[in-house]
Design a protein around this motif. Structure first.
Motif, mmCIF file in Angstrom:
data_model
loop_
_atom_site.group_PDB
_atom_site.id
_atom_site.type_symbol
_atom_site.label_atom_id
_atom_site.label_comp_id
_atom_site.label_asym_id
_atom_site.label_seq_id
_atom_site.Cartn_x
_atom_site.Cartn_y
_atom_site.Cartn_z
ATOM 1 N N MET A 8 0.830 -1.199 0.000
ATOM 2 C CA MET A 8 0.000 0.000 0.000
ATOM 3 C C MET A 8 0.871 1.257 0.000
ATOM 4 O O MET A 8 1.890 1.302 0.673
ATOM 5 C CB MET A 8 -0.907 0.018 1.231
ATOM 6 N N ILE A 9 0.453 2.221 -0.796
ATOM 7 C CA ILE A 9 1.107 3.527 -0.802
ATOM 8 C C ILE A 9 0.050 4.569 -0.424
ATOM 9 O O ILE A 9 -1.048 4.565 -0.964
ATOM 10 C CB ILE A 9 1.697 3.863 -2.187
ATOM 11 N N GLU A 10 0.413 5.443 0.493
ATOM 12 C CA GLU A 10 -0.503 6.505 0.905
ATOM 13 C C GLU A 10 0.173 7.862 0.749
ATOM 14 O O GLU A 10 1.315 8.039 1.172
ATOM 15 C CB GLU A 10 -0.937 6.308 2.358
ATOM 16 N N ILE A 11 -0.519 8.791 0.118
ATOM 17 C CA ILE A 11 -0.027 10.162 0.045
ATOM 18 C C ILE A 11 -0.959 11.046 0.864
ATOM 19 O O ILE A 11 -2.175 10.886 0.840
ATOM 20 C CB ILE A 11 0.078 10.656 -1.422
ATOM 21 N N LYS A 12 -0.354 11.975 1.598
ATOM 22 C CA LYS A 12 -1.126 12.820 2.508
ATOM 23 C C LYS A 12 -0.816 14.290 2.263
ATOM 24 O O LYS A 12 0.331 14.727 2.427
ATOM 25 C CB LYS A 12 -0.798 12.482 3.967
ATOM 26 N N ASN A 13 -1.829 15.029 1.830
ATOM 27 C CA ASN A 13 -1.751 16.489 1.715
ATOM 28 C C ASN A 13 -0.521 16.951 0.932
ATOM 29 O O ASN A 13 0.262 17.783 1.397
ATOM 30 C CB ASN A 13 -1.746 17.115 3.107
ATOM 31 N N ILE A 14 -0.384 16.401 -0.288
ATOM 32 C CA ILE A 14 0.787 16.683 -1.118
ATOM 33 C C ILE A 14 0.630 18.029 -1.837
ATOM 34 O O ILE A 14 -0.392 18.316 -2.459
ATOM 35 C CB ILE A 14 0.985 15.570 -2.172
ATOM 36 N N TYR A 15 1.690 18.841 -1.737
ATOM 37 C CA TYR A 15 1.777 20.109 -2.474
ATOM 38 C C TYR A 15 3.081 20.117 -3.270
ATOM 39 O O TYR A 15 4.108 19.647 -2.794
ATOM 40 C CB TYR A 15 1.790 21.308 -1.524
ATOM 41 N N LYS A 16 3.008 20.655 -4.489
ATOM 42 C CA LYS A 16 4.210 20.821 -5.292
ATOM 43 C C LYS A 16 4.026 22.018 -6.212
ATOM 44 O O LYS A 16 2.979 22.189 -6.839
ATOM 45 C CB LYS A 16 4.483 19.561 -6.132
ATOM 46 N N SER A 17 5.075 22.852 -6.283
ATOM 47 C CA SER A 17 5.023 24.019 -7.168
ATOM 48 C C SER A 17 6.345 24.132 -7.925
ATOM 49 O O SER A 17 7.380 23.632 -7.485
ATOM 50 C CB SER A 17 4.763 25.299 -6.377
ATOM 51 N N PHE A 18 6.287 24.799 -9.074
ATOM 52 C CA PHE A 18 7.458 25.116 -9.872
ATOM 53 C C PHE A 18 7.410 26.588 -10.230
ATOM 54 O O PHE A 18 6.406 27.066 -10.779
ATOM 55 C CB PHE A 18 7.499 24.274 -11.161
ATOM 56 N N GLU A 19 8.479 27.308 -9.876
ATOM 57 C CA GLU A 19 8.568 28.744 -10.178
ATOM 58 C C GLU A 19 7.308 29.485 -9.710
ATOM 59 O O GLU A 19 6.686 30.240 -10.454
ATOM 60 C CB GLU A 19 8.791 28.944 -11.677
ATOM 61 N N ASN A 20 6.940 29.215 -8.463
ATOM 62 C CA ASN A 20 5.802 29.872 -7.803
ATOM 63 C C ASN A 20 4.450 29.533 -8.419
ATOM 64 O O ASN A 20 3.442 30.184 -8.126
ATOM 65 C CB ASN A 20 5.981 31.391 -7.789
ATOM 66 N N LYS A 21 4.410 28.514 -9.264
ATOM 67 C CA LYS A 21 3.133 28.057 -9.815
ATOM 68 C C LYS A 21 2.755 26.745 -9.152
ATOM 69 O O LYS A 21 3.505 25.770 -9.195
ATOM 70 C CB LYS A 21 3.229 27.857 -11.327
ATOM 71 N N ASP A 22 1.586 26.715 -8.517
ATOM 72 C CA ASP A 22 1.118 25.505 -7.844
ATOM 73 C C ASP A 22 0.738 24.451 -8.881
ATOM 74 O O ASP A 22 -0.114 24.688 -9.746
ATOM 75 C CB ASP A 22 -0.092 25.805 -6.960
ATOM 76 N N VAL A 23 1.357 23.271 -8.778
ATOM 77 C CA VAL A 23 1.082 22.176 -9.703
ATOM 78 C C VAL A 23 0.269 21.074 -9.031
ATOM 79 O O VAL A 23 -0.614 20.478 -9.638
ATOM 80 C CB VAL A 23 2.397 21.605 -10.269
ATOM 81 N N LEU A 24 0.558 20.793 -7.765
ATOM 82 C CA LEU A 24 -0.222 19.859 -6.961
ATOM 83 C C LEU A 24 -0.696 20.582 -5.713
ATOM 84 O O LEU A 24 0.087 21.266 -5.049
ATOM 85 C CB LEU A 24 0.616 18.638 -6.563
ATOM 86 N N LYS A 25 -1.976 20.400 -5.393
ATOM 87 C CA LYS A 25 -2.572 21.167 -4.298
ATOM 88 C C LYS A 25 -3.341 20.246 -3.356
ATOM 89 O O LYS A 25 -4.446 19.799 -3.677
ATOM 90 C CB LYS A 25 -3.524 22.234 -4.860
ATOM 91 N N ASN A 26 -2.716 19.919 -2.247
ATOM 92 C CA ASN A 26 -3.389 19.227 -1.149
ATOM 93 C C ASN A 26 -4.035 17.909 -1.595
ATOM 94 O O ASN A 26 -5.222 17.668 -1.372
ATOM 95 C CB ASN A 26 -4.457 20.121 -0.517
ATOM 96 N N ILE A 27 -3.232 17.035 -2.206
ATOM 97 C CA ILE A 27 -3.759 15.765 -2.694
ATOM 98 C C ILE A 27 -3.469 14.658 -1.687
ATOM 99 O O ILE A 27 -2.345 14.484 -1.239
ATOM 100 C CB ILE A 27 -3.140 15.407 -4.065
ATOM 101 N N HIS A 70 10.667 14.034 -8.064
ATOM 102 C CA HIS A 70 10.434 15.407 -7.608
ATOM 103 C C HIS A 70 10.295 15.373 -6.092
ATOM 104 O O HIS A 70 9.662 14.458 -5.545
ATOM 105 C CB HIS A 70 9.152 16.004 -8.199
ATOM 106 N N GLU A 71 10.851 16.348 -5.422
ATOM 107 C CA GLU A 71 10.644 16.497 -3.984
ATOM 108 C C GLU A 71 9.392 17.332 -3.752
ATOM 109 O O GLU A 71 9.245 18.411 -4.335
ATOM 110 C CB GLU A 71 11.855 17.187 -3.342
ATOM 111 N N VAL A 72 8.491 16.851 -2.930
ATOM 112 C CA VAL A 72 7.278 17.617 -2.648
ATOM 113 C C VAL A 72 7.606 18.785 -1.730
ATOM 114 O O VAL A 72 8.559 18.732 -0.949
ATOM 115 C CB VAL A 72 6.185 16.721 -2.028
ATOM 116 N N ASP A 73 6.819 19.837 -1.839
ATOM 117 C CA ASP A 73 7.006 20.998 -0.972
ATOM 118 C C ASP A 73 6.418 20.766 0.412
ATOM 119 O O ASP A 73 6.915 21.308 1.408
ATOM 120 C CB ASP A 73 6.344 22.230 -1.600
ATOM 121 N N LYS A 74 5.377 19.923 0.441
ATOM 122 C CA LYS A 74 4.663 19.716 1.695
ATOM 123 C C LYS A 74 3.887 18.413 1.586
ATOM 124 O O LYS A 74 3.460 18.032 0.503
ATOM 125 C CB LYS A 74 3.705 20.891 1.943
#
Length: 253
Positions: free
Chosen positions: A1-20, A51-55
C-alpha cells in the motif's frame, strides 16, 4: 500500500499539486487520470522521488519516504519497478540482457539463478523465442512487454507505469492492460498507472484518482466513473462519445 497525505508541489511559484491525499491499494491497478497538464505526471514522479514535494507525506507501507535519507531511499527503490512511457530499453542489449540488467546491478544471484529469473519473467509476459533479439528487431508491443518483464525481475512490491500504452494500437493496448492487471493481482503488487487512456480506465480501473488543475476532483472505480455527476470528470470522460452511449444504454436497460 502507498498513501499520500496532503501533497503540495510548485514550480517557479506556480502551484502544480494542491493538497492531494489518496491511498493506493495492494493488488489493485490504481490509476491516476486527467488531461495533459493536469499534474498527474508530476504526482507520479513525486511519489517515486523524482520530484521532492514541498509539503505532505508519502508513505510506503507506513514507511515515510519523504523523511528518508538517500541511503534508505536507495534501499526502498530496490522494491520498485518502473515501466516508462517509451519503454526505455537499452538498444545495445538483447531482450534477455535488458531484463537481466537490474539483476546484474542490484542482486547477488548466481548466473544460473539470474537466467532462471529472466526466463520466468519473459514467460510471464508471453515473450518466447526472442531472448537474443535486440529492441529494434521486435514490435512496439513486444518492447513494452519486455519493459514490463524488466520491471518485475527484482520481485518489486510497487510498480509504476507512465502512459504504458503510449504509441500502441488499441488491440495491443488491451493486451498490455490485461498483462499489467494480471501481474498486479497474481504478485500482489501495489501498481500505480499514469494514463489518459479511457479504454484502460474502463478495462482495469480498480481504484481511480482524477486530477484537474493540480487538485483531486474525484476518486472511485471503473464501475462508478460513468455515473459520476462531477462536471470536470464528465467533460474528461465524455469527450469520447463512445462512453456517453455506453452510459445511456445502461440507464435505458
Amino acid at each position: 500500500m502507498i498513501e499520500i497525505k496532503n501533497i503540495y508541489k510548485s514550480f517557479e511559484n506556480k502551484d502544480v499539486l494542491k493538497n492531494i491525499s489518496k491511498v493506493f491499494n495492494q493488488g489493485e491497478t490504481n490509476l491516476i487520470i486527467g488531461r495533459s497538464g493536469s499534474g498527474k505526471t508530476v504526482l507520479l514522479k513525486s511519489i517515486v522521488g523524482l520530484h521532492e514535494v514541498d509539503k505532505g507525506q508519502i508513505l510506503y507501507d507506513n514507511r515515510d519516504f519523504t523523511s528518508m535519507g538517500q541511503k534508505l531511499r536507495k534501499k526502498l527503490r530496490q522494491e520498485m519497478g518502473m515501466v516508462f512511457q517509451g519503454g526505455a530499453l537499452f538498444d545495445s542489449l538483447t531482450v534477455e540482457e535488458n531484463v537481466r540488467f537490474p539483476l546484474d546491478m542490484f542482486s547477488e544471484l548466481t548466473s544460473l539463478e539470474k537466467q532462471k529469473q529472466v526466463d520466468f519473467c519473459l514467460d510471464r509476459v508471453n515473450i518466447t523465442d526472442a531472448n537474443k533479439l535486440y529492441p529494434s528487431e521486435i514490435s512496439g508491443g513486444m518492447q513494452k512487454r519486455v519493459a514490463i518483464a524488466r520491471s518485475i525481475v527484482l520481485n518489486p512490491k510497487y510498480l509504476f507505469c507512465d502512459e504504458p500504452n503510449s504509441g500502441l494500437d488499441p488491440e495491443t493496448s488491451m493486451v498490455i492492460d490485461e498483462l499489467i492487471h494480471s501481474i498486479t493481482v497474481d504478485l500482489k503488487i501495489t501498481t500505480i498507472i499514469n494514463t489518459h487512456d479511457m479504454n484502460s480506465v474502463m478495462e482495469i480501473g480498480d481504484n481511480i484518482l482524477f486530477i484537474s488543475d493540480g487538485e483531486m476532483c474525484w476518486e472511485g472505480n471503473r464501475k462508478e466513473i460513468l455515473y459520476s455527476e462531477n462536471q470536470k470528470l464528465q467533460e474528461f470522460v465524455f469527450a469520447n462519445k463512445q462512453y456517453q452511449r455506453i452510459r445511456d444504454d445502461k440507464i435505458n436497460q
